[in-house]
Design a protein around this motif. Structure first.
Motif: not given
Length: 117
Positions: A62-81
């Motif tokens: 498990q990791y914490t991803m630190i990313v820019r603030p302007d990405i909309p619609d990222v939530g509990m159902w999102s997936v990261v590759q």
């Protein structure tokens, strides 16, 4: 942007956002839009894995991803590759406000069992 997200520690990832769809019974449902990923540069730090939200998702990756603030619609159902594997977002993303240079999202991700989409 912080040095982590644009310096030598930055890593590329693809974020698949969520979208709303209407099913056969006219119910609105949230699902991942796997056709339209957004490539981002992010920093990753190891996170605590004391809690297991769903049986069968027990993994210590498990990791914490630190990313820019302007990405909309990222939530509990999102997936990261990331690193050739798929990761589930396991907690609502946390917005950290500040000056333009330091504001960001912290997104907790957990590797999918089997690594597939």
């Amino acid at each position: 942007m912080t040095a982590q997200r644009k310096g030598r520690n930055a890593q590329s990832a693809i974020v698949y956002k969520t979208t709303s769809v209407v099913d056969d019974r006219s119910n609105e449902q949230v699902q991942v839009d796997m056709d339209n990923g957004v490539e981002v540069m992010a920093a990753f730090t190891a996170a605590s894995t004391r809690d297991i939200a769903v049986a069968g998702q027990a993994t210590h990756e498990q990791y914490t991803m630190i990313v820019r603030p302007d990405i909309p619609d990222v939530g509990m159902w999102s997936v990261v590759q990331w690193r050739g594997e798929f990761w589930d977002v396991v907690a609502p993303p946390e917005y950290h406000h500040g000056t333009r240079h330091v504001r960001h999202w912290s997104v907790k991700i957990r590797r999918r069992m089997g690594g597939g989409a």
